[in-house]
Design a protein around this motif. Structure first.
Motif, PDB file in Angstrom:
ATOM      1  N   VAL A 195       1.208  -1.321  -0.277  1.00 53.94           N
ATOM      2  CA  VAL A 195       0.138  -0.209   0.110  1.00 53.94           C
ATOM      3  C   VAL A 195       1.209   1.189  -0.126  1.00 53.94           C
ATOM      4  O   VAL A 195       0.420   2.194  -0.968  1.00 53.94           O
ATOM      5  N   GLU A 196       2.450   1.135   0.982  1.00 49.89           N
ATOM      6  CA  GLU A 196       3.422   2.240   0.644  1.00 49.89           C
ATOM      7  C   GLU A 196       3.470   2.374  -0.295  1.00 49.89           C
ATOM      8  O   GLU A 196       3.518   3.908  -1.465  1.00 49.89           O
ATOM      9  N   ALA A 197       4.227   1.595  -1.015  1.00 52.42           N
ATOM     10  CA  ALA A 197       4.308   1.579  -2.379  1.00 52.42           C
ATOM     11  C   ALA A 197       3.546   1.932  -3.281  1.00 52.42           C
ATOM     12  O   ALA A 197       3.913   3.141  -4.448  1.00 52.42           O
ATOM     13  N   ALA A 198       2.003   1.622  -3.103  1.00 54.43           N
ATOM     14  CA  ALA A 198       1.516   2.065  -4.191  1.00 54.43           C
ATOM     15  C   ALA A 198       0.729   3.670  -4.232  1.00 54.43           C
ATOM     16  O   ALA A 198       0.331   4.622  -4.982  1.00 54.43           O
ATOM     17  N   ARG A 199       0.855   4.635  -2.822  1.00 50.60           N
ATOM     18  CA  ARG A 199       0.527   5.115  -2.670  1.00 50.60           C
ATOM     19  C   ARG A 199       1.808   6.381  -3.210  1.00 50.60           C
ATOM     20  O   ARG A 199       1.364   7.539  -3.847  1.00 50.60           O
ATOM     21  N   ARG A 200       3.016   5.442  -3.214  1.00 50.44           N
ATOM     22  CA  ARG A 200       4.220   7.087  -3.690  1.00 50.44           C
ATOM     23  C   ARG A 200       3.304   7.346  -5.032  1.00 50.44           C
ATOM     24  O   ARG A 200       3.977   7.668  -5.908  1.00 50.44           O
ATOM     25  N   ALA A 201       3.622   5.994  -5.711  1.00 47.94           N
ATOM     26  CA  ALA A 201       3.405   6.225  -7.036  1.00 47.94           C
ATOM     27  C   ALA A 201       2.495   6.754  -7.247  1.00 47.94           C
ATOM     28  O   ALA A 201       1.954   7.519  -8.600  1.00 47.94           O
TER      29      ALA A 201
END
Length: 331
Positions: free
Chosen positions: A281-287
Motif C-alpha cells: 500500500v505504501e509503495a502504491a501510495r507513492r506511485a
C-alpha cells in the motif's frame, strides 16, 4: 453539539487553547504560532481585522509547567457563554489527570457546545473522548496511543494512520508537530488554501501535509522487528511485485511457516501477510502521488495483481480508493 458562534464575522475569531499541568509544549505553541502568523500575514496585506484572537486557558493552575519544563501563564477558564469560534485541546503527560477532573471534563463538554468547531492535538483526544464528543466519530491521536484511545472510548472510530482527521465539527490530530498541520488545515478552511500555504511558507514548513497522509511509513512501523527480521523486510521491499506468500517468506527467513508466523507477530505486532500488505500500500501510495502511471499498472508492479485487490487494501488502510487518493494527493 457545536453551534454557530455568537460574534460578528468582521471580528477576530476567538480561539481558546486549553492547557493543564504537564501539557505538551508544542501542542500549545504550535497551533498558537500558526494562528499568530495568520494574523501577521493578514496585517501585512492590509486586512482590516485580524482573523484570530487566540489565547491559552487553564483551570486552577494559571501558572503551569509544560512537559518540557517551560513555565506557562494562562488565562482562567472563560465564562461558558463567552463567544468562541474554535476550542483546541492540547495533549501531553498531564492529560490523564485532566481526564480525571470532572469539573474540567464538564467545562469542555459545555464549552464545546458553544463553539463552531473543536480540535484536539495528540493525546488531547482523550479529553474529548471523556466528554463523549468522539462517540460515533472518526478520530486520531499519536500512533503510540491509538490502541489505548480505542479501548477507552470504544464508540469512537479511531484511525491510527492519518496526520489529522475531521469528522463534522470535531477535528483531531496525531502527535505533537501534527498540531501544526491541523492548525494550518483550520486556517485553510477559514481563509482558503493560498493563504494557508503562505502561512506554511512563512513558518518554513516546506509544504502543508494533507490529513490523509500517514503518520509514519510502513517500514518504520516494522522497525520493532528489525533486529530479527531486517533481512526479511529487505527481501519484501525488493520483491513487492512477486510472490510473497507465507511459504516464500518462511524460506527467505530460514524458518518454518509456523515459527515465522508466531515469532514475527511477537516482534512486530503484525502477521507477515499484513506487513506485506502495508508495504505494498505504501509503495502504491507513492506511485499514485508521484507518477502518472495507470492505476492498473501500479496495482501490478506493487504486487496486488488486480485493481480490485488494491482497491480493497486502500479502503482498509487509507479509507479511500486509489483514484480518490491520487485526486487528493497527486502532484
Amino acid at each position: 453539539m457545536p453551534k454557530s458562534p455568537r460574534f460578528s464575522p468582521e471580528a477576530p475569531r476567538p480561539v481558546e487553547v486549553l492547557a493543564f499541568p504537564a501539557v505538551q509544549l508544542l501542542d500549545v505553541a504550535g497551533p498558537l504560532q500558526v494562528f499568530a502568523t495568520a494574523n501577521d500575514l493578514a496585517a501585512a496585506r492590509g486586512d482590516g481585522v485580524a482573523p484570530y484572537a487566540p489565547r491559552v486557558v487553564s483551570t486552577r493552575d494559571l501558572t503551569l509547567t509544560a512537559s518540557a519544563g517551560l513555565r506557562l501563564v494562562a488565562d482562567s477558564l472563560p465564562d461558558l457563554d463567552a463567544p468562541l469560534d474554535t476550542l483546541v485541546i492540547a495533549g501531553g503527560p498531564g492529560v490523564t489527570a485532566a481526564c480525571a477532573d470532572p469539573d474540567l471534563v464538564a467545562w469542555v463538554g459545555v464549552r464545546a457546545g458553544g463553539a463552531r468547531r473543536i480540535a484536539s492535538v495528540c493525546t488531547g483526544a482523550f479529553l474529548l473522548g471523556a466528554t463523549g464528543l468522539l462517540d460515533g466519530r472518526r478520530a486520531v491521536t499519536h500512533w503510540k496511543h491509538c490502541g489505548a484511545l480505542a479501548r477507552r472510548y470504544p464508540l469512537a472510530r479511531v484511525e491510527p494512520d492519518p496526520i489529522f482527521v475531521q469528522d463534522g465539527p470535531v477535528w483531531s490530530s496525531a502527535g505533537i508537530t501534527a498540531g501544526l498541520d491541523l492548525a494550518l488545515a483550520l486556517v485553510e478552511a477559514d481563509l482558503g488554501r493560498p493563504f494557508a500555504l503562505a502561512v506554511a511558507r512563512h513558518l518554513v514548513m516546506f509544504l502543508k501535509r494533507p490529513g490523509g497522509q500517514a503518520q509514519f511509513s510502513a517500514a518504520l512501523a516494522l522497525q520493532a522487528g528489525e533486529e530479527r527480521f531486517g533481512g526479511l523486510h529487505a527481501f519484501m521491499a525488493e520483491n513487492l511485485s512477486g510472490d510473497l506468500s507465507l511459504p516464500v517468506l518462511a524460506g527467505a527467513a530460514g524458518m518454518s511457516e509456523r515459527s515465522l508466523s508466531r515469532i514475527y507477530r511477537q516482534a512486530t505486532g503484525l502477521t507477515p501477510a499484513k506487513a506485506v500488505e502495508r508495504l505494498r500500500v505504501e509503495a502504491a501510495r507513492r506511485a499514485l502521488a508521484e507518477t502518472a502511471l495507470p492505476v492498473k499498472r501500479i496495482a501490478r508492479t506493487c504486487g496486488f495483481g488486480s485493481e480490485e485487490t488494491m482497491r480493497r487494501s486502500f479502503l482498509r488502510h487509507v479509507a479511500a480508493t486509489p483514484q480518490d487518493y491520487r485526486a487528493r494527493f497527486g502532484g
